[in-house]
Design a protein around this motif. Structure first.
Motif, short mmCIF file in Angstrom:
data_model
loop_
_atom_site.label_atom_id
_atom_site.label_comp_id
_atom_site.label_asym_id
_atom_site.label_seq_id
_atom_site.Cartn_x
_atom_site.Cartn_y
_atom_site.Cartn_z
N ALA A 147 16.70 -45.08 40.69
CA ALA A 147 16.43 -44.68 39.25
C ALA A 147 15.54 -43.39 39.01
O ALA A 147 14.69 -43.18 39.85
CB ALA A 147 15.59 -45.85 38.67
N ILE A 148 15.70 -42.84 37.89
CA ILE A 148 14.90 -41.63 37.47
C ILE A 148 14.75 -41.91 36.03
O ILE A 148 15.46 -42.03 35.11
CB ILE A 148 16.13 -40.31 37.49
N VAL A 149 13.40 -41.83 35.85
CA VAL A 149 12.68 -41.76 34.50
C VAL A 149 12.26 -40.60 34.35
O VAL A 149 11.29 -39.74 34.72
CB VAL A 149 11.54 -42.78 34.89
N VAL A 150 12.83 -39.86 33.04
CA VAL A 150 12.74 -38.68 32.81
C VAL A 150 12.28 -38.44 31.43
O VAL A 150 12.50 -39.13 30.59
CB VAL A 150 14.01 -37.62 33.18
N ALA A 151 11.24 -37.46 31.08
CA ALA A 151 10.62 -37.32 29.75
C ALA A 151 11.41 -36.34 28.83
O ALA A 151 11.90 -35.40 29.31
CB ALA A 151 8.99 -36.76 29.86
N GLU A 152 11.56 -36.64 27.87
CA GLU A 152 12.31 -35.96 26.68
C GLU A 152 11.34 -34.40 26.38
O GLU A 152 11.83 -33.30 26.01
CB GLU A 152 12.64 -36.53 25.43
N TRP A 153 10.19 -34.77 26.28
CA TRP A 153 8.91 -33.65 25.96
C TRP A 153 9.23 -32.60 26.85
O TRP A 153 9.32 -32.80 28.28
CB TRP A 153 7.74 -34.30 26.01
N LYS A 196 12.17 -30.70 27.44
CA LYS A 196 13.39 -30.90 27.88
C LYS A 196 13.94 -29.85 28.50
O LYS A 196 14.98 -30.00 29.50
CB LYS A 196 14.31 -31.57 26.59
N SER A 197 13.66 -28.77 28.02
CA SER A 197 14.39 -27.34 28.72
C SER A 197 13.80 -27.57 29.96
O SER A 197 14.87 -26.69 30.99
CB SER A 197 13.73 -26.13 28.02
N ILE A 198 12.76 -27.95 30.48
CA ILE A 198 12.15 -28.03 31.84
C ILE A 198 12.78 -29.33 32.52
O ILE A 198 13.36 -29.25 33.52
CB ILE A 198 10.69 -28.02 31.74
N THR A 199 12.55 -30.38 31.72
CA THR A 199 13.07 -31.88 32.49
C THR A 199 14.61 -31.95 32.64
O THR A 199 14.66 -32.62 33.81
CB THR A 199 12.40 -33.08 31.50
N GLN A 200 15.28 -31.52 31.98
CA GLN A 200 16.74 -31.32 31.90
C GLN A 200 16.97 -30.78 33.33
O GLN A 200 18.07 -31.21 34.18
CB GLN A 200 17.62 -30.76 31.07
N VAL A 216 12.56 -41.06 28.49
CA VAL A 216 11.33 -41.75 27.71
C VAL A 216 11.06 -40.47 26.93
O VAL A 216 11.35 -39.52 27.00
CB VAL A 216 10.33 -42.06 28.62
N PRO A 217 10.07 -40.88 25.68
CA PRO A 217 9.67 -39.67 24.84
C PRO A 217 8.85 -38.66 25.55
O PRO A 217 9.21 -37.41 25.32
CB PRO A 217 8.94 -40.34 23.74
N GLY A 218 7.85 -39.21 26.32
CA GLY A 218 6.82 -38.12 27.14
C GLY A 218 6.70 -38.56 28.47
O GLY A 218 6.66 -39.76 28.65
N ALA A 219 5.72 -37.94 29.00
CA ALA A 219 5.21 -38.39 30.37
C ALA A 219 4.24 -39.24 30.17
O ALA A 219 4.35 -40.19 30.99
CB ALA A 219 4.32 -37.07 31.04
N TRP A 220 3.83 -39.45 29.17
CA TRP A 220 2.70 -40.82 28.94
C TRP A 220 3.53 -42.06 29.01
O TRP A 220 3.11 -43.07 29.72
CB TRP A 220 2.10 -40.53 27.62
N GLU A 221 4.80 -42.08 28.78
CA GLU A 221 5.59 -43.24 28.47
C GLU A 221 6.39 -43.44 30.02
O GLU A 221 6.81 -44.59 30.19
CB GLU A 221 6.70 -43.15 27.48
N LEU A 270 10.20 -37.80 36.46
CA LEU A 270 10.33 -36.34 36.12
C LEU A 270 9.93 -36.00 34.56
O LEU A 270 10.13 -36.75 33.83
CB LEU A 270 11.59 -35.96 36.13
N GLY A 271 8.95 -35.19 34.67
CA GLY A 271 8.22 -34.63 33.40
C GLY A 271 7.61 -33.16 33.65
O GLY A 271 7.60 -32.66 34.63
#
Length: 156
Positions: A16-22, A24-28, A53-58, A78-79
């Protein structure tokens, strides 16, 4: 001395990969690197689940839920937390780090830390496929290594 070396990760391993939207130019780019590495190493596309997820906190909440399913040989997180004008980044980084370590230990599960904790946007860019490599790809490699090492360890 008996050195335990990783075996190939079993063919039926899921990741599984959990990735932050915040940021996104980096996290993508981190996600792209992880997915490409899994594909290069023979992990089937349908054996990789991605949760945004919305951001790293989540990240820890979703990582905990995924770990609870016992479906995964490893979970990549990933964040990109980039320092701003306050110490907010410090508290985010500390909370996320502590939460993810706890989840990994509680579940005896590799939880790979691909959350960039950078001083500047340029540092993040360099770690998301730039001159310092791609930390998402490195997390995928580490997940495969850990899955193979855990498979090689005795269970009792």
């Amino acid at each position: 001395m008996n050195v335990i070396t990783p075996v190939d990760a079993p063919d039926n391993c899921r990741f599984a990969i959990v990735v932050a939207e915040w940021n996104k130019s980096i996290t993508q780019k981190l996600l792209d690197g992880a997915v490409a590495t899994f594909a290069e190493r023979g992990v089937a596309e349908d054996a990789v689940d991605v949760a945004w997820v919305p951001g790293a906190w989540e990240i820890p909440v979703i990582t905990q839920r995924l770990a609870d399913t016992c479906r995964y040989a490893g979970i990549l997180t990933l964040g990109a937390v980039i320092k701003g004008d306050t110490v907010h980044d410090h508290w985010i980084n500390a909370g996320v780090t502590d939460g993810l370590m706890r989840i990994g230990i509680e579940h005896s599960l590799p939880v790979l830390f691909g959350v960039l904790t950078c001083e500047t946007l340029e540092q993040a860019i360099q770690r998301a496929g730039g001159s310092v490599g791609n930390k998402g790809s490195e997390c995928a490699e580490a997940a495969l290594h850990m899955a193979g090492l855990l498979a090689a360890l005795p269970t009792r």
